[in-house]
Design a protein around this motif. Structure first.
Motif, mmCIF file in Angstrom:
data_model
loop_
_atom_site.group_PDB
_atom_site.id
_atom_site.type_symbol
_atom_site.label_atom_id
_atom_site.label_comp_id
_atom_site.label_asym_id
_atom_site.label_seq_id
_atom_site.Cartn_x
_atom_site.Cartn_y
_atom_site.Cartn_z
ATOM 1 N N LEU A 238 0.877 -0.905 0.085
ATOM 2 C CA LEU A 238 -0.372 0.130 0.128
ATOM 3 C C LEU A 238 0.423 1.399 0.057
ATOM 4 C CD1 LEU A 238 -3.074 2.154 0.283
ATOM 5 C CD2 LEU A 238 -3.144 1.005 2.831
ATOM 6 N N LEU A 239 0.505 2.569 -0.946
ATOM 7 C CA LEU A 239 1.687 3.592 -1.460
ATOM 8 C C LEU A 239 0.168 5.021 -1.359
ATOM 9 C CD1 LEU A 239 3.817 4.606 -1.897
ATOM 10 C CD2 LEU A 239 2.833 4.662 -4.580
ATOM 11 N N ASP B 117 -6.563 0.894 9.346
ATOM 12 C CA ASP B 117 -5.921 1.726 9.987
ATOM 13 C C ASP B 117 -5.211 2.984 9.371
ATOM 14 O OD1 ASP B 117 -6.760 0.081 12.353
ATOM 15 O OD2 ASP B 117 -4.866 -0.424 12.992
ATOM 16 N N VAL B 118 -4.217 2.546 8.378
ATOM 17 C CA VAL B 118 -3.408 3.017 7.683
ATOM 18 C C VAL B 118 -4.565 4.189 6.567
ATOM 19 C CG1 VAL B 118 -1.639 3.351 5.536
ATOM 20 C CG2 VAL B 118 -2.122 1.906 7.099
ATOM 21 N N LEU B 119 -5.364 4.059 6.280
ATOM 22 C CA LEU B 119 -6.547 4.596 5.439
ATOM 23 C C LEU B 119 -7.359 6.013 6.760
ATOM 24 C CD1 LEU B 119 -8.106 2.298 2.569
ATOM 25 C CD2 LEU B 119 -6.366 4.108 2.704
ATOM 26 N N ARG C 2 -7.138 10.587 8.625
ATOM 27 C CA ARG C 2 -7.388 11.922 10.066
ATOM 28 C C ARG C 2 -5.492 13.097 10.417
ATOM 29 N NH1 ARG C 2 -7.795 7.904 12.455
ATOM 30 N NH2 ARG C 2 -5.145 7.554 12.936
ATOM 31 N N GLU C 3 -4.800 13.105 9.512
ATOM 32 C CA GLU C 3 -3.925 13.667 9.253
ATOM 33 C C GLU C 3 -3.865 13.926 8.194
ATOM 34 O OE1 GLU C 3 -0.454 10.889 9.438
ATOM 35 O OE2 GLU C 3 -1.165 9.909 11.347
ATOM 36 N N VAL D 170 -5.622 12.599 -1.465
ATOM 37 C CA VAL D 170 -4.687 12.087 -1.582
ATOM 38 C C VAL D 170 -5.136 10.430 -2.894
ATOM 39 C CG1 VAL D 170 -3.470 9.980 0.743
ATOM 40 C CG2 VAL D 170 -4.218 11.988 0.637
ATOM 41 N N VAL D 171 -3.677 9.592 -2.853
ATOM 42 C CA VAL D 171 -3.736 8.180 -3.984
ATOM 43 C C VAL D 171 -3.887 7.328 -2.415
ATOM 44 C CG1 VAL D 171 -3.220 7.387 -5.349
ATOM 45 C CG2 VAL D 171 -3.429 10.060 -5.375
ATOM 46 N N ALA D 172 -4.334 6.005 -2.969
ATOM 47 C CA ALA D 172 -3.762 4.885 -1.971
ATOM 48 C C ALA D 172 -3.801 3.811 -3.254
ATOM 49 C CB ALA D 172 -4.331 4.826 -1.375
#
Length: 127
Positions: free
Chosen positions: A11-12, A39-41, A46-47, A21-23
């Protein structure tokens, strides 16, 4: 840019423009990765506080229901954070899952398709 090597996938996360934001996902995603993906997404929402989170799933080779559920949860929570979560590209497997579980409206997939229009390749029955 953020990269997370998961159990069997990659996952980048990167900025895709102003407030985007691109995942980018590649490989396989299953129950062992589902919680970490979510959690990462969520942390990215949030950030970085994007208005749009684009999921590029074109290189996903496998995705089980637990991993798909993680994406559904993030997409469903998007409006609460002021973020549209959408699939920008999908592998044939992911496109099939989106269709099978009727998730096109939730994920805005396929991009640009009128929700009221026929599915690609659909034909009318002649009676």
């Amino acid at each position: 840019m953020f990269t997370d090597g998961l159990t069997s996938g990659q996952l980048l996360l990167s900025e895709g423009g102003p407030a985007v934001v691109v995942a980018v996902f590649s490989g396989s995603f299953d129950f062992s990765d589902a919680e970490r993906v979510e959690d990462v997404l969520r942390a990215a929402l949030r950030e970085w506080r994007p208005r749009r989170l684009r999921l590029d799933l074109a290189a996903v080779e496998f995705c089980d229901c637990a991993a798909l559920r993680a994406l559904i949860r993030v997409a469903a929570d998007g409006p609460r954070t002021g973020c549209e979560v959408a699939i920008s590209r999908a592998s044939p497997l992911v496109a099939w899952l989106v269709s099978l579980f009727e998730l096109g409206l939730l994920f805005g997939y396929p991009p640009g398709e009128d929700a009221a229009g026929p599915a690609p390749g659909a034909s009318e029955l002649n009676g």
